[in-house]
Design a protein around this motif. Structure first.
Motif, PDB file in Angstrom:
ATOM      1  N   TRP A   1       0.850  -1.192   0.000  1.00 36.38           N
ATOM      2  CA  TRP A   1       0.000   0.000   0.000  1.00 36.38           C
ATOM      3  C   TRP A   1       0.888   1.246   0.000  1.00 36.38           C
ATOM      4  CZ3 TRP A   1      -2.522   1.743   5.196  1.00 36.38           C
ATOM      5  CH2 TRP A   1      -3.249   2.925   5.003  1.00 36.38           C
ATOM      6  N   PHE A   2       0.878   1.981  -1.122  1.00 33.44           N
ATOM      7  CA  PHE A   2       1.594   3.251  -1.200  1.00 33.44           C
ATOM      8  C   PHE A   2       0.823   4.307  -0.409  1.00 33.44           C
ATOM      9  CE2 PHE A   2       3.377   1.284  -5.046  1.00 33.44           C
ATOM     10  CZ  PHE A   2       4.706   1.692  -4.976  1.00 33.44           C
TER      11      PHE A   2
ATOM     12  N   GLU B   1       4.238   1.865   4.568  1.00 38.68           N
ATOM     13  CA  GLU B   1       5.028   2.813   5.355  1.00 38.68           C
ATOM     14  C   GLU B   1       4.350   3.076   6.688  1.00 38.68           C
ATOM     15  OE1 GLU B   1       6.285   7.563   4.982  1.00 38.68           O
ATOM     16  OE2 GLU B   1       4.764   6.706   3.660  1.00 38.68           O
ATOM     17  N   ASP B   2       5.153   3.247   7.728  1.00 35.67           N
ATOM     18  CA  ASP B   2       4.660   3.622   9.050  1.00 35.67           C
ATOM     19  C   ASP B   2       4.612   5.151   9.139  1.00 35.67           C
ATOM     20  OD1 ASP B   2       3.966   3.750  11.710  1.00 35.67           O
ATOM     21  OD2 ASP B   2       5.919   3.132  12.469  1.00 35.67           O
TER      22      ASP B   2
ATOM     23  N   LEU C   1       6.652  -0.188   8.164  1.00 30.99           N
ATOM     24  CA  LEU C   1       8.075   0.093   8.280  1.00 30.99           C
ATOM     25  C   LEU C   1       8.301   1.597   8.206  1.00 30.99           C
ATOM     26  CD1 LEU C   1      10.988  -1.131   8.357  1.00 30.99           C
ATOM     27  CD2 LEU C   1      11.019  -0.829   5.881  1.00 30.99           C
ATOM     28  N   TRP C   2       9.016   2.112   9.182  1.00 28.32           N
ATOM     29  CA  TRP C   2       9.342   3.538   9.211  1.00 28.32           C
ATOM     30  C   TRP C   2      10.396   3.834   8.152  1.00 28.32           C
ATOM     31  CZ3 TRP C   2       7.320   7.572  11.863  1.00 28.32           C
ATOM     32  CH2 TRP C   2       8.047   8.767  11.864  1.00 28.32           C
ATOM     33  N   GLN C   3      10.119   4.814   7.269  1.00 31.55           N
ATOM     34  CA  GLN C   3      11.094   5.103   6.213  1.00 31.55           C
ATOM     35  C   GLN C   3      11.031   6.542   5.705  1.00 31.55           C
ATOM     36  OE1 GLN C   3      10.229   2.304   3.011  1.00 31.55           O
ATOM     37  NE2 GLN C   3       8.478   3.487   2.300  1.00 31.55           N
ATOM     38  N   SER C   4      10.489   7.453   6.508  1.00 31.86           N
ATOM     39  CA  SER C   4      10.321   8.815   6.002  1.00 31.86           C
ATOM     40  C   SER C   4      11.335   9.807   6.545  1.00 31.86           C
ATOM     41  CB  SER C   4       8.911   9.327   6.322  1.00 31.86           C
ATOM     42  OG  SER C   4       8.764   9.576   7.710  1.00 31.86           O
ATOM     43  N   SER C   5      12.155   9.404   7.497  1.00 36.39           N
ATOM     44  CA  SER C   5      13.076  10.362   8.114  1.00 36.39           C
ATOM     45  C   SER C   5      14.502  10.165   7.601  1.00 36.39           C
ATOM     46  CB  SER C   5      13.042  10.233   9.635  1.00 36.39           C
ATOM     47  OG  SER C   5      13.393   8.927  10.042  1.00 36.39           O
TER      48      SER C   5
END
Length: 438
Positions: free
Chosen positions: A7-8, A107-108, A131-135
């Motif tokens: 899921w984007f 994405e988390d 999964l955290w991946q924005s920072s």
């Protein structure tokens, strides 16, 4: 044949996609098809409590272009993006049933509504792997526990820098993906084959005087434009001048203008840092290149505050003990339409409404005026920015409004920007006001 769903969300890209990589590995390990989904929720089309549509025309167009670009990239890999309209709690479980999937990867995002979406899918019986991946910096790598996170940005930054933390290297885009299911997906509830139809996005051209003309090729939504712009900006002398030019109210090279692509996830913060680091290795580091890192850390700070404080950041009092904010609807409406009578504020608000963009300095000026001069509710201003900004980012938007209103973590009780001084400092010749008040 069973399937795995990816899921984007706010990560509309293929490079530096560790969550997508996990989904690919799961599909391959279980000999499953891969279904790639984007969901547009009806709440985005509905009026907010403040009386205007949550997702305005500018962001709709930019997100639609971003999705079209992603669809093109996926087709080149033999895949497709399934576009769905409806509540996540309804359409994703329905999609999972249709393609025989029980696991969703995504994405988390540490914001209340986004976390509620994940819980709704779990409640519907799906296994959800976030999964955290924005920072820039991984939360687990920080030199402090979440509960001990410094509440002042300067301390946050200094702790990270003294620990010598470096971002993870960005992942390259995949060169192949598992195939989609053989059966057609068109009977899915809320299905659409066109991003513009899905979002009800407008056609037409961006405003001729925009600092970020998002319908022109160089500023269009999507990973391809994001990476091209990154390379274009990381060319002397622009990064070296950033600290000196970042407060300018006009000019396409006065700032990095990375924020729209960061907000949609068309480029990752780690990819920006890797390319910025390469620039410094070739051309040398200076105040300008350091300040770009500094701004990326501000973005991280707002994300980590969301992980720490969550829904409290959305309460009327925020993190403060200040009284409930007052609100005056007529004054708020005058602010939205650029009719306050304060020229620099009115120019900024008219630029925002016409283009979906305005400089960071102008955002601080108009936000301060709404909260401290008009005594209106900061949450109304945050909602208006959400509706209007092409680069709306939930964590940064909420964090900045809390900061200006004095309801965040900053020890000062609010940041009032004197409009007369701001005009003298940033538009002494009146050129900006002339453009937007003409």
């Amino acid at each position: 044949m069973r399937s795995t769903i990816f899921w984007f969300r706010n990560d509309l890209r293929l490079h530096d996609q560790r969550a997508l990589q996990q989904a690919v590995q799961h599909a391959q390990a279980h000999d499953q098809a891969l279904v790639l989904v984007y969901v547009h929720e009806p709440v985005q089309d509905e009026p907010t409590a403040w009386g205007f549509r949550r997702m305005g025309v500018h962001r709709r167009r930019f997100v639609a272009d971003t999705l079209q670009d992603l669809q093109t990239s996926l087709k080149a890999l033999g895949q497709r993006l399934v576009l769905l309209h409806g509540s996540v709690a309804d359409v994703l479980p329905a999609c999972a049933r249709s393609v025989q999937a029980d696991t969703v990867f995504c994405e988390d995002i540490a914001a209340p509504e986004e976390e509620a979406q994940v819980q709704a899918m779990i409640g519907a019986g799906l296994t959800v792997k976030t999964l955290w991946q924005s920072s820039l910096i991984e939360p687990d790598a920080l030199p402090f526990a979440a509960e001990d996170m410094p509440q002042v940005f300067t301390v946050f930054r200094q702790r990270i820098e003294s620990a010598g933390l470096q971002p993870l290297a960005p992942l390259p885009a995949p060169t192949q993906l598992p195939a989609p299911p053989n059966d057609p997906l068109t009977p899915l509830p809320g299905w659409s084959d066109n991003a513009f139809t899905l979002l009800q996005a407008p056609e037409g051209e961006a405003h001729a005087r925009s600092n970020f003309p998002y319908t022109q090729a160089a500023c269009r939504g999507g990973e391809a434009s994001a990476l091209a712009h990154l390379q274009s900006y990381l060319t002397p002398p622009w990064p070296d001048r950033y600290k000196q030019t970042r407060n300018a109210l006009q000019g396409q090279h006065s700032s990095s203008h990375w924020s729209p692509w960061l907000a949609t996830g068309a480029v990752s913060a780690r990819r920006i840092w890797a390319d910025l680091d390469a620039y410094e290795q070739t051309h040398g580091s200076n105040d300008g290149t350091y300040w770009l890192w500094f701004e990326l850390l501000w973005r991280d700070n707002f994300r980590m505050l969301h992980r720490q404080h969550g829904p409290q950041l959305y309460a009327a009092r925020g993190l403060s003990r200040l009284p409930q904010p007052s609100h005056f609807p007529k004054d708020f409406q005058r602010w939205c339409s650029g009719q306050t009578g304060e020229p620099i504020v009115d120019a900024g608000m008219r630029e925002l409404a016409a283009t979906g963009f305005t400089s960071n300095r102008m955002r601080q000026i108009v936000a301060s005026f709404l909260v401290h001069d008009l005594s209106c509710d900061w949450r109304a201003g945050a909602a208006w920015f959400e509706s209007q900004l092409v680069d709306f980012d939930v964590c940064s938007n909420q964090g900045n409004w809390l900061y200006v209103s004095g309801r965040g973590t900053d020890p000062r009780v609010g940041r009032r920007f004197n409009p007369t001084k701001q005009t003298q400092d940033h538009d002494a010749q009146g050129r900006y006001r002339q453009v937007w008040l003409a």
